[in-house]
Design a protein around this motif. Structure first.
Motif, PDB file in Angstrom:
ATOM      1  N   THR A  88       8.130  -2.703   4.022  1.00 38.03           N
ATOM      2  CA  THR A  88       7.710  -2.918   2.632  1.00 38.03           C
ATOM      3  C   THR A  88       8.393  -4.184   2.119  1.00 38.03           C
ATOM      4  O   THR A  88       9.565  -4.421   2.411  1.00 38.03           O
TER       5      THR A  88
ATOM      6  N   ASN B 142       8.469  -7.017  -1.436  1.00 40.61           N
ATOM      7  CA  ASN B 142       8.081  -7.292  -2.829  1.00 40.61           C
ATOM      8  C   ASN B 142       8.558  -8.711  -3.121  1.00 40.61           C
ATOM      9  O   ASN B 142       9.266  -9.308  -2.293  1.00 40.61           O
TER      10      ASN B 142
ATOM     11  N   GLU C  18       3.043  -7.342  -2.193  1.00 41.99           N
ATOM     12  CA  GLU C  18       2.797  -7.024  -3.599  1.00 41.99           C
ATOM     13  C   GLU C  18       2.008  -8.110  -4.333  1.00 41.99           C
ATOM     14  O   GLU C  18       2.256  -9.305  -4.132  1.00 41.99           O
TER      15      GLU C  18
ATOM     16  N   LYS D 244       0.650  -3.507  -2.508  1.00 41.36           N
ATOM     17  CA  LYS D 244       1.460  -2.834  -3.524  1.00 41.36           C
ATOM     18  C   LYS D 244       0.882  -3.139  -4.904  1.00 41.36           C
ATOM     19  O   LYS D 244       0.779  -4.316  -5.301  1.00 41.36           O
TER      20      LYS D 244
ATOM     21  N   ASN E 207      -0.393   0.833  -1.922  1.00 40.61           N
ATOM     22  CA  ASN E 207       0.917   1.468  -2.091  1.00 40.61           C
ATOM     23  C   ASN E 207       1.213   1.391  -3.596  1.00 40.61           C
ATOM     24  O   ASN E 207       1.468   0.309  -4.131  1.00 40.61           O
TER      25      ASN E 207
ATOM     26  N   THR F 169       3.240   1.399  -6.488  1.00 38.83           N
ATOM     27  CA  THR F 169       4.677   1.105  -6.512  1.00 38.83           C
ATOM     28  C   THR F 169       5.249   1.131  -7.933  1.00 38.83           C
ATOM     29  O   THR F 169       4.505   1.283  -8.901  1.00 38.83           O
TER      30      THR F 169
ATOM     31  N   SER G 167       5.077   5.247  -4.187  1.00 36.11           N
ATOM     32  CA  SER G 167       6.487   4.873  -3.981  1.00 36.11           C
ATOM     33  C   SER G 167       7.368   5.133  -5.201  1.00 36.11           C
ATOM     34  O   SER G 167       7.515   4.259  -6.071  1.00 36.11           O
TER      35      SER G 167
END
Ligand code: G3P
Length: 218
Positions: free
Chosen positions: A26, A28, A58, A84, A106, A108, A128
């Motif tokens: 993962t 970001n 993301e 994300k 995902n 988030t 998440s």
């Protein structure tokens, strides 16, 4: 519980994959920025080629139109890309659109069961909850993880819970007990999961005893 690495560091990802335990990554914007000035798309594609499973990246837009456009573009980068999307109202709308196009989301920055309920209803593949950040403000992050796991299980919903914002190995074992499908962990936490002084002293003792016996035989 599956283990993902919460990093964009290639060396660390390669090590985790070599260990045979890291099946996803993962990222970001904060995580990518820790790597210095890198070509974002190039870095994510490289990660996707190393890791066998899902790699989350993301979006930066805040409105649904922008998020959808970014996500469609990113989804073309690799087969194992997951997008994300933040747990905002715009994010819910975006998730519905992307799920309808079979683009994995995902969901988030999730901090409550209510947010998770809407994310799952919109068709997110992963939810998440950010454990450490909830703990930071005096709430119980792991309780939110357990609630979401129980909810998805009760209604037999396909979304998987990624325990995120993991800060230490205690968080990992609590996530496993709470039934999280995945824990995404910083590299140092992955190393910490295996560390135990009794393992180290046990290995040393076996070696010392063996050497002593060999020396006595000789
Ligand atoms: O997985 C999300 C994570 O990167 C956030 O971690 O430590 O910034 O709360 P942290």
């Amino acid at each position: 519980m599956k283990i993902f690495l919460d990093t964009a560091n290639i060396e660390h990802i390669r090590h985790g994959v070599r260990l045979g335990v890291v099946t996803g990554v993962t990222t970001n914007p904060t995580i990518i920025s820790r790597e210095g000035k890198v070509d974002y798309q190039k870095r994510v594609k490289e990660i996707c080629s190393i890791v066998p499973g899902p790699v989350s990246t993301e979006v930066l837009s805040q409105d649904s139109k922008g998020m959808v456009a970014e996500a469609r573009e990113m989804a073309r980068w690799a087969e194992n890309i997951v997008i994300k999307i933040p747990a905002s109202l715009e994010g819910v709308e975006t998730t519905s659109v992307l799920a309808g196009e079979n683009i994995k989301v995902n969901f988030t920055l999730c901090f409550t069961l209510n947010q998770a309920v809407l994310g799952a209803a919109a068709g997110a593949a992963f939810i998440s909850p950010f454990v450490g950040r909830l703990d930071d403000i005096g709430e119980d992050g792991m309780e939110v993880v357990a609630d979401i796991v129980e909810y998805l299980d009760y209604y037999r919903l396909p979304a998987q819970v990624i325990a995120a914002s993991i800060r230490h190995s205690q968080h990992c074992l609590m996530a496993a007990r709470a039934g999280a499908h995945v824990a995404t962990v910083p590299y140092e936490v992955l190393l910490g999961m295996m560390r135990h002084p009794l393992t180290d002293s046990g290995i040393k003792r076996f070696q010392d005893d063996w050497k002593r016996m060999m020396a006595e035989e000789g």
